[in-house]
Design an enzyme around this catalytic site. Structure first.
Site, mmCIF file in Angstrom:
data_model
loop_
_atom_site.group_PDB
_atom_site.id
_atom_site.type_symbol
_atom_site.label_atom_id
_atom_site.label_comp_id
_atom_site.label_asym_id
_atom_site.label_seq_id
_atom_site.Cartn_x
_atom_site.Cartn_y
_atom_site.Cartn_z
ATOM 1 N N CYS A 1 0.841 -1.202 0.000
ATOM 2 C CA CYS A 1 0.000 0.000 0.000
ATOM 3 C C CYS A 1 0.880 1.257 0.000
ATOM 4 O O CYS A 1 2.042 1.214 0.402
ATOM 5 C CB CYS A 1 -0.870 0.042 1.241
ATOM 6 S SG CYS A 1 -1.944 -1.371 1.385
ATOM 7 N N TRP B 1 -2.972 -2.503 -1.698
ATOM 8 C CA TRP B 1 -2.508 -3.799 -2.187
ATOM 9 C C TRP B 1 -3.123 -4.804 -1.224
ATOM 10 O O TRP B 1 -2.707 -4.910 -0.071
ATOM 11 C CB TRP B 1 -0.988 -3.801 -2.103
ATOM 12 C CG TRP B 1 -0.288 -4.935 -2.745
ATOM 13 C CD1 TRP B 1 0.094 -5.029 -4.048
ATOM 14 C CD2 TRP B 1 0.163 -6.133 -2.109
ATOM 15 N NE1 TRP B 1 0.729 -6.222 -4.245
ATOM 16 C CE2 TRP B 1 0.785 -6.911 -3.095
ATOM 17 C CE3 TRP B 1 0.084 -6.639 -0.804
ATOM 18 C CZ2 TRP B 1 1.341 -8.162 -2.819
ATOM 19 C CZ3 TRP B 1 0.638 -7.878 -0.541
ATOM 20 C CH2 TRP B 1 1.256 -8.617 -1.536
ATOM 21 N N GLU C 1 18.991 -9.711 -24.629
ATOM 22 C CA GLU C 1 18.042 -8.595 -24.562
ATOM 23 C C GLU C 1 18.658 -7.343 -23.950
ATOM 24 O O GLU C 1 18.270 -6.232 -24.293
ATOM 25 C CB GLU C 1 16.749 -8.990 -23.839
ATOM 26 C CG GLU C 1 16.914 -9.303 -22.375
ATOM 27 C CD GLU C 1 15.620 -9.768 -21.714
ATOM 28 O OE1 GLU C 1 14.533 -9.501 -22.235
ATOM 29 O OE2 GLU C 1 15.713 -10.400 -20.650
ATOM 30 N N GLU D 1 17.572 -18.978 -20.063
ATOM 31 C CA GLU D 1 17.351 -17.683 -19.413
ATOM 32 C C GLU D 1 18.628 -16.836 -19.430
ATOM 33 O O GLU D 1 18.573 -15.631 -19.686
ATOM 34 C CB GLU D 1 16.843 -17.890 -17.980
ATOM 35 C CG GLU D 1 16.686 -16.623 -17.154
ATOM 36 C CD GLU D 1 15.694 -15.604 -17.711
ATOM 37 O OE1 GLU D 1 14.997 -15.902 -18.709
ATOM 38 O OE2 GLU D 1 15.626 -14.493 -17.157
ATOM 39 N N HIS E 1 25.555 -31.532 -33.782
ATOM 40 C CA HIS E 1 24.701 -31.908 -34.917
ATOM 41 C C HIS E 1 24.470 -30.732 -35.869
ATOM 42 O O HIS E 1 23.466 -30.699 -36.562
ATOM 43 C CB HIS E 1 23.368 -32.474 -34.401
ATOM 44 C CG HIS E 1 23.553 -33.752 -33.638
ATOM 45 N ND1 HIS E 1 23.910 -34.941 -34.233
ATOM 46 C CD2 HIS E 1 23.494 -34.015 -32.304
ATOM 47 C CE1 HIS E 1 24.038 -35.881 -33.308
ATOM 48 N NE2 HIS E 1 23.794 -35.335 -32.122
ATOM 49 N N LYS F 1 7.663 -3.789 -20.863
ATOM 50 C CA LYS F 1 7.577 -4.568 -19.620
ATOM 51 C C LYS F 1 6.380 -5.502 -19.643
ATOM 52 O O LYS F 1 6.413 -6.603 -19.112
ATOM 53 C CB LYS F 1 7.494 -3.608 -18.430
ATOM 54 C CG LYS F 1 7.538 -4.290 -17.074
ATOM 55 C CD LYS F 1 8.918 -4.855 -16.784
ATOM 56 C CE LYS F 1 8.989 -5.718 -15.550
ATOM 57 N NZ LYS F 1 10.120 -6.658 -15.600
ATOM 58 N N LYS G 1 18.825 -13.204 -21.165
ATOM 59 C CA LYS G 1 19.219 -12.004 -20.407
ATOM 60 C C LYS G 1 20.339 -11.278 -21.131
ATOM 61 O O LYS G 1 20.339 -10.061 -21.247
ATOM 62 C CB LYS G 1 19.689 -12.462 -19.038
ATOM 63 C CG LYS G 1 19.260 -11.816 -17.801
ATOM 64 C CD LYS G 1 17.856 -11.599 -17.414
ATOM 65 C CE LYS G 1 16.795 -11.572 -18.395
ATOM 66 N NZ LYS G 1 15.477 -11.792 -18.022
ATOM 67 N N ARG H 1 4.775 0.490 -6.488
ATOM 68 C CA ARG H 1 4.729 -0.445 -5.364
ATOM 69 C C ARG H 1 3.719 -1.566 -5.594
ATOM 70 O O ARG H 1 3.702 -2.542 -4.869
ATOM 71 C CB ARG H 1 4.336 0.306 -4.076
ATOM 72 C CG ARG H 1 5.313 1.389 -3.698
ATOM 73 C CD ARG H 1 4.656 2.416 -2.795
ATOM 74 N NE ARG H 1 4.464 1.942 -1.445
ATOM 75 C CZ ARG H 1 5.296 2.171 -0.437
ATOM 76 N NH1 ARG H 1 6.388 2.863 -0.650
ATOM 77 N NH2 ARG H 1 5.052 1.716 0.768
ATOM 78 N N ASN I 1 -0.903 1.846 5.703
ATOM 79 C CA ASN I 1 0.023 0.932 5.022
ATOM 80 C C ASN I 1 0.574 0.002 6.090
ATOM 81 O O ASN I 1 1.095 0.462 7.098
ATOM 82 C CB ASN I 1 1.134 1.756 4.360
ATOM 83 C CG ASN I 1 2.289 0.899 3.866
ATOM 84 O OD1 ASN I 1 2.128 -0.306 3.676
ATOM 85 N ND2 ASN I 1 3.431 1.521 3.670
ATOM 86 N N GLY I 2 0.441 -1.315 5.891
ATOM 87 C CA GLY I 2 0.954 -2.277 6.877
ATOM 88 C C GLY I 2 -0.111 -3.296 7.232
ATOM 89 O O GLY I 2 -1.119 -3.427 6.530
HETATM 90 C C1 F6R Z 1 12.627 -11.209 -20.296
HETATM 91 C C2 F6R Z 1 11.246 -10.859 -20.014
HETATM 92 C C3 F6R Z 1 10.198 -11.406 -20.891
HETATM 93 C C4 F6R Z 1 8.977 -11.786 -20.046
HETATM 94 C C5 F6R Z 1 7.808 -12.166 -20.975
HETATM 95 C C6 F6R Z 1 6.594 -12.610 -20.202
HETATM 96 O O1 F6R Z 1 13.493 -10.583 -19.405
HETATM 97 O O2 F6R Z 1 10.976 -10.115 -19.107
HETATM 98 O O3 F6R Z 1 10.641 -12.505 -21.625
HETATM 99 O O4 F6R Z 1 9.320 -12.848 -19.212
HETATM 100 O O5 F6R Z 1 7.454 -11.071 -21.781
HETATM 101 O O6 F6R Z 1 6.163 -11.598 -19.351
HETATM 102 P P1 F6R Z 1 5.241 -11.901 -18.108
HETATM 103 O O7 F6R Z 1 6.035 -12.720 -17.151
HETATM 104 O O8 F6R Z 1 4.858 -10.567 -17.579
HETATM 105 O O9 F6R Z 1 4.064 -12.684 -18.645
#
Ligand code: F6R
Length: 588
Positions: free
Chosen positions: A2, A73, A470, A463, A486, A583, A467, A27, A97-98
C-alpha cells in the site's frame, strides 16, 4: 504494497495527492481512494483498479485544501470498493500501510462497545479504535497515542478527525512515512519520490512519533505528547534516482533484492518445514501443463525438470503463443499452470482462457496483484518479488523459480525437501557480492555467444542467454549441450564465448565432453559449475555453491543475470529499457 500520500496547505490538494499516488504505483496496488475536506465536511471516493479510474471520478480542481490518499494492495479482503481505503468509522478517517496483527481481538472488543464494521480489512479497526479512545479522552492526540499502544503489527497512518478538519495527523510503526513541506503546504507520504515533484525537503518520522500537519506548520510529538524537533533533510536527486537508491540501474537494484525476494516468497508459503494454507492442495492432478512467455516459459522448463524429478506427474511446457492455437491433450485431472510476472501478457491470458473454456483447472503464478491473469485463474499463487521496473526480469524470475520448486515439493508430498532451502539466503548474498567483471570482459566485444547445458542446466542456459541478448544486444543461443555437434558447432570460431553450465552431477561429464569439443575448435570456454573440477578445457571458471538439485537453479541464475548486466554496461546499452521491448506485452 500500500502507499499513502496526504497534503494540507494553500494550494489545491487533489492534484498534489493524485500526483503522489501515481508515483507510488510502482509499489503495486489493486485499488485507490481519497478523502478530502470540502464545505466543512469530509468526502471519500474509492475505485477498484488503476488510479485513472479514481481520477475520472474526481474533479481535481475541487476547492479542497486538505486531503489524504491511498493505493491499496489487498491483504485482508478482496480488492473491492468497500475494502479500499480511506476507511471511516465514527469520527475518524484513516489510510493505512501495513498489517494489524491483533485486529480480530480489537474488532471483538469494539463490537461489544457497539461498533459495527463494513469491510473485511484489518485497517477498519483503526478508525473505530481511535473513535472509541477519543470518546473517552476527548483529545485527538491522546486518542492516537492510546490507539497505537493497542495496535500490534506494522502501520503508517494518515488520519483526519471530523471534529478537526484543519489538521492531518500521521504516525508510524514498522512501515515508512515521511513528512515534507513546500512553500505552500505540508505533505505526508510513504516515500520520498512521491513528493519530489513539489519539494525535496522532508523529515523521516521515527517509530511511534506523531505528526500534526496544519496549514502553516507541522509539529512532531513523542509518545509523552511532548513536542520534539527533528532535522530536516534535503533530497539531492531526481524521483528516478530516489527510487534507484544507490544503484546505477533498476536491473542491478532488483538483482540485489533477490535475497529478500527469496525469503519473502518462501516464508509466504512455508513455515517450520510445513506448507501454510496459502498453498492449496493439488492432490487430484496427475498431469500438468505449464504455459508462459519468454523468461516465464523458461521458469516453466525448470518446473518441468523439478516436478518430473520428484513426482510421477508428466509435465508439458509450452510457450503461450503456441499453446493457445494448438490441439491440447488434457482432461479433468490436468492442471494448467500459467506463469506471468505482469499477469497481463496477452498470449498467456489467451492460453489461460482457452483452458478455462475447456473446463480445465488453472493455476496462475503471478507477481502483480490484481492483474488479469491472477483474477481469472481458478487458483493464484503470488510470488513476492515486489514491483519490478527494469524491463528485463530478474528478481521475479528468481521468485518464480522458488515458487515452482515449492510446487514440486508440494506435488511430491516429501516435506523433507523443505530443509534444502535452509542456507540458501546466505548463498544468494555471497553470489550477489561476487565480482563478475572478468566474465563480462571476456564476452562483451563478441557478437555471438553460446550457452550450453543439459536438462535443468539447459533451462538456465535459456534464461542466461535471453538475459544477455536482450540487455546487451549480443546474439546469443542456448543449446542442449549434446545437440551442438549436430550442426551448430560449425558456428564456433576463434574466441567465440561458450558458457557451459554444469550443476547436475549425473551428466556433468557429458557436458564437459561437449565443452572440450568446442575448446578444440578454439572457443573461449566459461565453465560454470558447483563441482571441484580443475582441468584445462576452460578459460574461466565460475564456482557455484553445491546445494541440492531442487534449489540449485535459484542460485545458478544469479551470476547469469549479473554477467548480462555487466556486459550490457560495458557496451553502453540502455539497460533498464532495452530497445524494442516492453515490460508488459499486451499484444498478440
Ligand atoms: C525477459 C522478459 C520477458 C517476459 C515475458 C513474459 O526478461 O521479461 O521474456 O518474461 O514477456 O512476461 P510476463 O512474465 O509478464 O508474462
Amino acid at each position: 504494497m500500500c502507499g499513502i500520500v496526504g497534503y494540507i496547505g494553500t494550494d489545491k490538494a487533489l492534484p498534489k495527492v493524485l500526483s503522489g499516488l501515481k508515483f507510488l504505483e510502482y509499489r503495486g496496488y489493486d485499488s485507490a481512494g481519497i478523502a478530502f475536506v470540502k464545505n466543512k465536511s469530509l468526502n471519500i471516493l474509492k475505485e477498484v483498479g488503476r488510479i485513472e479510474n479514481l481520477d475520472k471520478k474526481i474533479n481535481a480542481q475541487e476547492e479542497t485544501y486538505v486531503s489524504i490518499g491511498h493505493t491499496r494492495w489487498a491483504t485482508h479482503g478482496k480488492p473491492n470498493v468497500i475494502n479500499s481505503h480511506p476507511h471511516k468509522n465514527g469520527k475518524f478517517t484513516v489510510v493505512h500501510n501495513g498489517i494489524i496483527e491483533n485486529y480480530v481481538l480489537i474488532k471483538e472488543k469494539l463490537i461489544k462497545e457497539g461498533y459495527s464494521f463494513l469491510s473485511e480489512t484489518d485497517t477498519e479497526v483503526i478508525p473505530a479504535l481511535l473513535d472509541y479512545n477519543y470518546s473517552i479522552s476527548k483529545d485527538i492526540m491522546v486518542s492516537i497515542r492510546d490507539t497505537i499502544k493497542e495496535l500490534e503489527g506494522s502501520y503508517a497512518l494518515g488520519i483526519i478527525c471530523d471534529d478537526d478538519l484543519k489538521h492531518i495527523y500521521a504516525v508510524r510503526n514498522g512501515s515508512p512515512l515521511i513528512i515534507a513541506r513546500d512553500e505552500k503546504g505540508y505533505f505526508l507520504s510513504s516515500d520520498v519520490p512521491a513528493i519530489l515533484n513539489f519539494t525535496n525537503k522532508y523529515i523521516l518520522l521515527d517509530e511511534s512519533e506523531i505528526a500534526k500537519l496544519s496549514f502553516d506548520e507541522y509539529k512532531i510529538y513523542d509518545t509523552n505528547l511532548d513536542e520534539i524537533r527533528k532535522e530536516e533533510k534535503i533530497f539531492d536527486g531526481t524521483p528516478d534516482s530516489a527510487m534507484k537508491g544507490n544503484y546505477e540501474h533498476y536491473m542491478l537494484k532488483e538483482i540485489h533484492e533477490e535475497g529478500k525476494v527469496f525469503k519473502d516468497t518462501l516464508n509466504y508459503y512455508v513455515d517450520n518445514y510445513k506448507f501454510k494454507n496459502t498453498m492449496p492442495n493439488f492432490k487430484k492432478y496427475n498431469k500438468i501443463h505449464i504455459i508462459g512467455c519468454g523468461s516465464a516459459y523458461y521458469v516453466g522448463n525448470i518446473g518441468k525438470y523439478l516436478i518430473e524429478e520428484y513426482t510421477n506427474i508428466p509435465v508439458l511446457v509450452e510457450v503461450a503463443s503456441e499453446y493457445r492455437y494448438k490441439k491440447n491433450f488434457y482432461d479433468k485431472d490436468t492442471l494448467v499452470i500459467v506463469i506471468s510476472q505482469s499477469g497481463e501478457t496477452a498470449d498467456s491470458l489467451a492460453a489461460l482462457r482457452k483452458a478455462k473454456e475447456d473446463k480445465i483447472d488453472t493455476l496462475a503464478i503471478v507477481n502483480v496483484v490484481g492483474s488479469s491473469i491472477s483474477r481469472e485463474a481458478d487458483y493464484t499463487l503470488y510470488v513476492k518479488a515486489g514491483p519490478e521496473i527494469a524491463v528485463a526480469t530478474t528478481k521475479a524470475f528468481l521468485a518464480q523459480t522458488v515458487l515452482i520448486s515449492l510446487l514440486a515439493v508440494k506435488f511430491s508430498n516429501n516435506l523433507n525437501l523443505l530443509k534444502e532451502y535452509d542456507n540458501l539466503e546466505k548463498h544468494i548474498c555471497n553470489l550477489l557480492n561476487n565480482n563478475y567483471e572478468k566474465y563480462a570482459e571476456a564476452i562483451y566485444k563478441h557478437e555471438d555467444t553460446f550457452f550450453i547445458g543439459r536438462l535443468i542446466d539447459y533451462a538456465l542456459c535459456l534464461e542466461g542467454s535471453l538475459k544477455l541478448k536482450e540487455t546487451s544486444y549480443i546474439n546469443s543461443v542456448a543449446f542442449q549441450a549434446g545437440e551442438l555437434k549436430h550442426g551448430t558447432i560449425s558456428l564456433i570460431k576463434d574466441g567465440t564465448p561458450v558458457i557451459g553450465i554444469c550443476t547436475d552431477e549425473n551428466i556433468i561429464n557429458k557436458t564437459i565432453s561437449n565443452l572440450k569439443e568446442v575448446k578444440a575448435r578454439n572457443a573461449y570456454v566459461i565453465f560454470i559449475t558447483n563441482e571441484d573440477i580443475d582441468e584445462d578445457f576452460y578459460d574461466l571458471k565460475l564456482v557455484l555453491p553445491k546445494v541440492h538439485k531442487l534449489v540449485m537453479p535459484i542460485l545458478s541464475i544469479i551470476p547469469l543475470q549479473l554477467i548480462a548486466y555487466e556486459v550490457a554496461k560495458k557496451r553502453g546499452c540502455d539497460i533498464d529499457k532495452p530497445q524494442n521491448l516492453a515490460k508488459s506485452v499486451t499484444v498478440e
